[in-house]
Design a protein around this motif. Sequence first.
Motif, PDB file in Angstrom:
ATOM      1  N   ASN A 188       0.817  -1.221   0.000  1.00  0.00           N
ATOM      2  CA  ASN A 188       0.000   0.000   0.000  1.00  0.00           C
ATOM      3  C   ASN A 188       0.848   1.267   0.000  1.00  0.00           C
ATOM      4  N   LEU A 189       1.985   1.217  -0.665  1.00  0.00           N
ATOM      5  CA  LEU A 189       2.826   2.394  -0.819  1.00  0.00           C
ATOM      6  C   LEU A 189       2.421   3.161  -2.070  1.00  0.00           C
ATOM      7  N   ASP A 190       2.752   4.436  -2.105  1.00  0.00           N
ATOM      8  CA  ASP A 190       2.546   5.194  -3.334  1.00  0.00           C
ATOM      9  C   ASP A 190       3.387   4.568  -4.444  1.00  0.00           C
ATOM     10  N   LEU A 191       2.817   4.476  -5.634  1.00  0.00           N
ATOM     11  CA  LEU A 191       3.520   3.818  -6.740  1.00  0.00           C
ATOM     12  C   LEU A 191       4.512   4.780  -7.375  1.00  0.00           C
ATOM     13  N   THR A 192       5.604   4.982  -6.658  1.00  0.00           N
ATOM     14  CA  THR A 192       6.679   5.847  -7.125  1.00  0.00           C
ATOM     15  C   THR A 192       7.948   5.029  -7.317  1.00  0.00           C
ATOM     16  N   VAL A 193       8.855   5.566  -8.106  1.00  0.00           N
ATOM     17  CA  VAL A 193      10.123   4.880  -8.347  1.00  0.00           C
ATOM     18  C   VAL A 193      10.899   4.721  -7.051  1.00  0.00           C
ATOM     19  N   ASP A 194      10.876   5.745  -6.206  1.00  0.00           N
ATOM     20  CA  ASP A 194      11.608   5.678  -4.937  1.00  0.00           C
ATOM     21  C   ASP A 194      11.099   4.536  -4.057  1.00  0.00           C
ATOM     22  N   ASN A 195       9.778   4.388  -3.964  1.00  0.00           N
ATOM     23  CA  ASN A 195       9.220   3.310  -3.135  1.00  0.00           C
ATOM     24  C   ASN A 195       9.502   1.936  -3.716  1.00  0.00           C
ATOM     25  N   ALA A 196       9.368   1.807  -5.023  1.00  0.00           N
ATOM     26  CA  ALA A 196       9.641   0.513  -5.665  1.00  0.00           C
ATOM     27  C   ALA A 196      11.115   0.153  -5.565  1.00  0.00           C
ATOM     28  N   ASP A 197      11.973   1.157  -5.619  1.00  0.00           N
ATOM     29  CA  ASP A 197      13.419   0.916  -5.582  1.00  0.00           C
ATOM     30  C   ASP A 197      13.865   0.336  -4.244  1.00  0.00           C
ATOM     31  N   GLN A 198      13.061   0.511  -3.202  1.00  0.00           N
ATOM     32  CA  GLN A 198      13.420   0.009  -1.877  1.00  0.00           C
ATOM     33  C   GLN A 198      13.018  -1.453  -1.664  1.00  0.00           C
ATOM     34  N   GLN A 199      12.299  -2.035  -2.634  1.00  0.00           N
ATOM     35  CA  GLN A 199      11.834  -3.412  -2.496  1.00  0.00           C
ATOM     36  C   GLN A 199      12.879  -4.390  -3.040  1.00  0.00           C
ATOM     37  N   ILE A 200      12.681  -5.669  -2.731  1.00  0.00           N
ATOM     38  CA  ILE A 200      13.586  -6.698  -3.242  1.00  0.00           C
ATOM     39  C   ILE A 200      13.015  -7.278  -4.544  1.00  0.00           C
TER      40      ILE A 200
END
Length: 349
Positions: A188-200
Amino acid sequence: GGQAVMEGVMMRSPKFMAVAVRRANGRMVIRSHRVTSVAERFWLFKKPIVRGVVTLIESMVNGIGALSFSAQIASEDEVAVENVKSDASAVKAEKVEALSSTAIAMSMFTAFALGIGLFVALPHGLAAIATGQLGITADSPLFHLLDGLFKLIILLTYVYLIGQLPDIFRVFQYHGAEHQSIYAFEKNLDLTVDNADQQIPLHPRCGTSFLFFLVLISVIVFSIALPVLGLTHLSENKWLNHVAMVLVKIGLMLPVAGLSYEFIKACAFRMDQVVFRAMIWPGMMLQKLTTRKPDRNQLEVALASLKQVLRLEKTPAEQVTDETLKDFEIGSIAELTPVNAAVREFLEN
């Protein structure tokens, strides 16, 4: 879920599919269309095991379509570059597109034949040769364990080798981008590059994990089915028996795939429990061969595809028209309308 394609990502939701592909000029082109599962029309196809087979076949069909689209975009970009040096743009564009469609059809047929040969016939033959001198027959679970071991060795070697190719390496990066984008949505994070970049880039519901369980479950199923069917001693010619067993194995791959689907589904939604995390762990480790850490541009493509398919899902049905589903280009995901959606809205029963 989704799939990596050439310089892009396909995302699938219950009612729609979207493919975002990065052009050579840096812009992203997005194609969308409706999808209707056959399971919506026939209740039997929603039942356990059967639904896994249906999902597999539909995923293959949708994947081929997405791959075809990405190949078309790549061909158009190649033509655009050539047009700088030539005036025969119309002729070249037509020929490249036709060749692209033919090449994809042939590659899929070749891939299917290669898959049967490499992952069914070859490991069975190697197991037959290896056990022949030891007096071990296909009646023994040891034969099928060895068969499964050969399958895993061939699978690991094959994936590792193709991963060394530059084009496939980039596809594996987009595979990682697909997973990281899905993780951001699931959290449920905002769909931003920064948020996605923190995932595995490793995900429990990945098709790579599915392949791993396919191998393991096939060992169990074949150990039981082949002796029960009497194929291990069908004739006095042992190699004729092995040919018959290989043919039956090919036929049994669909129910084995259905069982694998149920297993990975059960594990993936219980990752908070140690037992299920342990069972899914080998498949997650196998994904280290089929995913690579994506760059920010690749994450943006995956997020564009995800945002588009979610936007369509949240749009009232009467407002989704042919005009809405037309291909379009964007320079960045900031041009896409923000979407308010949660993963709980799309969970299966």
